[in-house]
Write an enzyme that holds these catalytic residues in place. Structure first.
Site, PDB file in Angstrom:
ATOM      1  N   ASN A   6       0.856  -1.193   0.000  1.00 48.42           N
ATOM      2  CA  ASN A   6       0.000   0.000   0.000  1.00 48.42           C
ATOM      3  C   ASN A   6       0.897   1.252   0.000  1.00 48.42           C
ATOM      4  OD1 ASN A   6      -1.413   2.262   1.108  1.00 48.42           O
ATOM      5  ND2 ASN A   6      -3.019   0.896   1.791  1.00 48.42           N
ATOM      6  N   ASP A   8      -0.106   4.465   0.014  1.00 51.43           N
ATOM      7  CA  ASP A   8      -0.789   5.690   0.484  1.00 51.43           C
ATOM      8  C   ASP A   8       0.159   6.680   1.156  1.00 51.43           C
ATOM      9  OD1 ASP A   8      -3.182   4.561  -0.232  1.00 51.43           O
ATOM     10  OD2 ASP A   8      -3.839   4.131   1.819  1.00 51.43           O
ATOM     11  N   HIS A   9       1.053   6.132   1.987  1.00 52.85           N
ATOM     12  CA  HIS A   9       1.844   7.061   2.805  1.00 52.85           C
ATOM     13  C   HIS A   9       3.013   7.696   2.057  1.00 52.85           C
ATOM     14  CE1 HIS A   9      -0.908   6.639   5.936  1.00 52.85           C
ATOM     15  NE2 HIS A   9      -0.720   5.338   6.041  1.00 52.85           N
ATOM     16  N   ARG A  17       3.404  18.774   1.699  1.00 53.54           N
ATOM     17  CA  ARG A  17       3.832  20.021   1.068  1.00 53.54           C
ATOM     18  C   ARG A  17       3.020  20.364  -0.187  1.00 53.54           C
ATOM     19  NH1 ARG A  17       8.897  22.176   2.376  1.00 53.54           N
ATOM     20  NH2 ARG A  17       9.063  21.992   4.616  1.00 53.54           N
ATOM     21  N   HIS A  42      -5.543   3.714  -1.429  1.00 53.77           N
ATOM     22  CA  HIS A  42      -6.844   4.031  -0.818  1.00 53.77           C
ATOM     23  C   HIS A  42      -7.205   5.466  -1.190  1.00 53.77           C
ATOM     24  CE1 HIS A  42      -9.326   4.224   3.212  1.00 53.77           C
ATOM     25  NE2 HIS A  42     -10.047   4.563   2.149  1.00 53.77           N
ATOM     26  N   ARG A  44      -9.371   8.216  -0.509  1.00 49.95           N
ATOM     27  CA  ARG A  44     -10.323   8.623   0.532  1.00 49.95           C
ATOM     28  C   ARG A  44     -11.206   9.763   0.043  1.00 49.95           C
ATOM     29  NH1 ARG A  44     -10.013   7.810   6.031  1.00 49.95           N
ATOM     30  NH2 ARG A  44      -8.631   6.125   6.623  1.00 49.95           N
ATOM     31  N   ARG A  48      -6.975  12.897   1.501  1.00 49.94           N
ATOM     32  CA  ARG A  48      -5.877  13.367   2.367  1.00 49.94           C
ATOM     33  C   ARG A  48      -4.507  12.853   1.911  1.00 49.94           C
ATOM     34  NH1 ARG A  48      -6.911   9.880   7.813  1.00 49.94           N
ATOM     35  NH2 ARG A  48      -8.981  10.736   7.604  1.00 49.94           N
ATOM     36  N   HIS A  49      -4.493  11.682   1.242  1.00 52.35           N
ATOM     37  CA  HIS A  49      -3.197  11.234   0.705  1.00 52.35           C
ATOM     38  C   HIS A  49      -3.288  10.978  -0.802  1.00 52.35           C
ATOM     39  CE1 HIS A  49      -5.057   7.469   1.933  1.00 52.35           C
ATOM     40  NE2 HIS A  49      -4.662   7.556   3.183  1.00 52.35           N
ATOM     41  N   GLU A  69      -8.607   0.547  -2.730  1.00 52.08           N
ATOM     42  CA  GLU A  69      -9.345   0.547  -1.459  1.00 52.08           C
ATOM     43  C   GLU A  69     -10.259   1.752  -1.457  1.00 52.08           C
ATOM     44  OE1 GLU A  69      -7.474   0.882   2.407  1.00 52.08           O
ATOM     45  OE2 GLU A  69      -6.238  -0.804   1.795  1.00 52.08           O
ATOM     46  N   THR A 100      -7.784   3.300   8.831  1.00 51.15           N
ATOM     47  CA  THR A 100      -9.019   2.511   8.884  1.00 51.15           C
ATOM     48  C   THR A 100      -9.085   1.779  10.225  1.00 51.15           C
ATOM     49  OG1 THR A 100      -8.607   2.165   6.534  1.00 51.15           O
ATOM     50  CG2 THR A 100     -10.436   0.951   7.494  1.00 51.15           C
ATOM     51  N   GLU A 150     -10.716  -9.496   3.451  1.00 49.05           N
ATOM     52  CA  GLU A 150      -9.432  -9.160   4.065  1.00 49.05           C
ATOM     53  C   GLU A 150      -9.689  -9.047   5.557  1.00 49.05           C
ATOM     54  OE1 GLU A 150      -7.228  -5.806   2.434  1.00 49.05           O
ATOM     55  OE2 GLU A 150      -6.095  -5.656   4.310  1.00 49.05           O
ATOM     56  N   HIS A 189      -3.391  -4.847   7.963  1.00 48.99           N
ATOM     57  CA  HIS A 189      -3.505  -3.674   8.844  1.00 48.99           C
ATOM     58  C   HIS A 189      -2.590  -3.806  10.060  1.00 48.99           C
ATOM     59  CE1 HIS A 189      -4.886  -0.020  10.675  1.00 48.99           C
ATOM     60  NE2 HIS A 189      -5.461   0.254   9.528  1.00 48.99           N
ATOM     61  N   GLY A 190      -1.692  -2.841  10.161  1.00 50.51           N
ATOM     62  CA  GLY A 190      -0.795  -2.793  11.311  1.00 50.51           C
ATOM     63  C   GLY A 190       0.329  -3.814  11.281  1.00 50.51           C
ATOM     64  N   GLY A 211       1.190  -1.514   4.365  1.00 50.76           N
ATOM     65  CA  GLY A 211       1.532  -0.182   3.887  1.00 50.76           C
ATOM     66  C   GLY A 211       2.526   0.553   4.761  1.00 50.76           C
ATOM     67  N   HIS A 212       2.053   1.035   5.900  1.00 52.01           N
ATOM     68  CA  HIS A 212       2.829   1.987   6.701  1.00 52.01           C
ATOM     69  C   HIS A 212       4.235   1.503   7.038  1.00 52.01           C
ATOM     70  CE1 HIS A 212       4.019   4.242  10.326  1.00 52.01           C
ATOM     71  NE2 HIS A 212       3.471   5.250   9.658  1.00 52.01           N
TER      72      HIS A 212
HETATM   73  N1  PXP Z   1      -5.635  -3.193   4.427  1.00 56.00           N
HETATM   74  C1  PXP Z   1      -6.595  -2.266   4.519  1.00 56.00           C
HETATM   75  C2  PXP Z   1      -7.976  -2.639   4.109  1.00 56.00           C
HETATM   76  C3  PXP Z   1      -6.287  -0.951   4.948  1.00 56.00           C
HETATM   77  O1  PXP Z   1      -7.269  -0.028   5.054  1.00 56.00           O
HETATM   78  C4  PXP Z   1      -4.958  -0.637   5.257  1.00 56.00           C
HETATM   79  C5  PXP Z   1      -4.609   0.763   5.656  1.00 56.00           C
HETATM   80  O2  PXP Z   1      -4.827   1.642   4.618  1.00 56.00           O
HETATM   81  C6  PXP Z   1      -3.989  -1.646   5.131  1.00 56.00           C
HETATM   82  C7  PXP Z   1      -4.355  -2.922   4.742  1.00 56.00           C
HETATM   83  C8  PXP Z   1      -2.555  -1.380   5.411  1.00 56.00           C
HETATM   84  O3  PXP Z   1      -2.396  -1.081   6.753  1.00 56.00           O
HETATM   85  P1  PXP Z   1      -0.979  -0.591   7.259  1.00 56.00           P
HETATM   86  O4  PXP Z   1      -0.698   0.715   6.606  1.00 56.00           O
HETATM   87  O5  PXP Z   1      -1.170  -0.489   8.734  1.00 56.00           O
HETATM   88  O6  PXP Z   1       0.018  -1.651   6.859  1.00 56.00           O
END
Ligand code: PXP
Length: 236
Positions: A6, A8-9, A17, A42, A44, A48-49, A69, A100, A150, A189-190, A211-212
């Site tokens: 992912n 997004d970040h 910026r 994702h 949104r 925001r990203h 997403e 999320t 998921e 997630h996480g 992602g993160h």
């Molecule tokens: N899966 C879903 C459905 C999510 O919403 C996210 C966060 O955007 C992730 C996976 C990835 O989560 P993380 O950034 O904590 O790895």
């Protein structure tokens, strides 16, 4: 076990910026060179990203699975139908949340979710539902025609000690329940480099969406290496 990265970040840093760099599309290309099996973005409601342009560009440049997403809204469904990602993951979305925060209330929103899945299917787009590891949500996901689920690993990721063991067990049970219903299960997630192994070891999970943590490591060591190191940890 596939790895969906992912990005997004990467967009979060750019939006800090409101400039042109770093570009999520470039990050995605490097992630694929590092072994990513797919790219997730994702879009949104508050943008925001990720921006609309990112999704369009990724559609053109990602040769592997592009997973969009999104919330189950009219606006997002129209965008998905136009862009045609390889799959859509429906997620709950709150404006105030940092990320999320929980899975979809598929049982409570059954009719709306069913209609959304139907519209995406009519456009030829497979649908995954981001749900908590509980039997009722898995059964409803199956009933309303989702192609995949998921499983939200946020509680597992955030907890420690005995609680973490309990949350891991819930994810294991959810994967078994999905298998019994012939429903493909992913997880995410996480997840990070320190907590991913027990989840990656669960038999029957198709893929992990991360992602993160990967983007965080990429800031320091580069995207290709960050993805390669995660792939190494999750391989069977
Ligand atoms: N899966 C879903 C459905 C999510 O919403 C996210 C966060 O955007 C992730 C996976 C990835 O989560 P993380 O950034 O904590 O790895």
């Amino acid at each position: 076990m596939i790895l969906g990265v992912n990005v997004d970040h990467v967009a979060t840093v750019r939006q800090a910026r409101r400039t042109f760099e770093p570009d999520p599309a470039v990050a995605a290309a490097l992630a694929i060179l590092g072994g990513a099996d797919g790219i997730t973005i994702h879009l949104r409601e508050d943008r925001r990203h990720a921006q609309d342009r990112d999704v369009r560009l990724l559609r053109e440049t990602v040769p592997t699975e592009l997973n969009l997403e999104m919330a189950a809204t009219k606006e997002m469904v129209a965008i998905a139908i136009k862009i045609k990602p390889d799959m859509v993951t429906l997620v709950p979305e709150k404006r105030q949340e940092l990320t999320t925060e929980g899975g979809l209330d598929v049982a409570g929103q059954k009719k709306h979710m069913k209609e959304t899945v139907k519209k995406l299917h009519a456009a030829g787009i497979p649908v995954s539902l981001f749900i908590n590891p509980q039997a009722v949500d898995i059964a409803v996901s199956r009933e309303i025609g989702a192609d995949m689920i998921e499983i939200h690993t946020g509680l597992y990721s955030d907890s420690k000690g005995r609680r973490k063991e309990k949350e891991l067990h819930r994810v294991i049970e959810a994967v078994k329940t999905a298998a019994k219903l012939d429903l493909t299960a992913n997880a995410g997630h996480g997840l990070n480099y320190y907590n991913v192994k027990p989840i990656a070891a669960i038999e029957g999970i198709r893929g992990l969406y991360i992602g993160h943590s990967i983007v965080s490591r990429a800031v320091l060591v580069g995207m290709e290496r960050a993805v390669r190191e995660m792939k190494e940890l999750i391989k069977g």
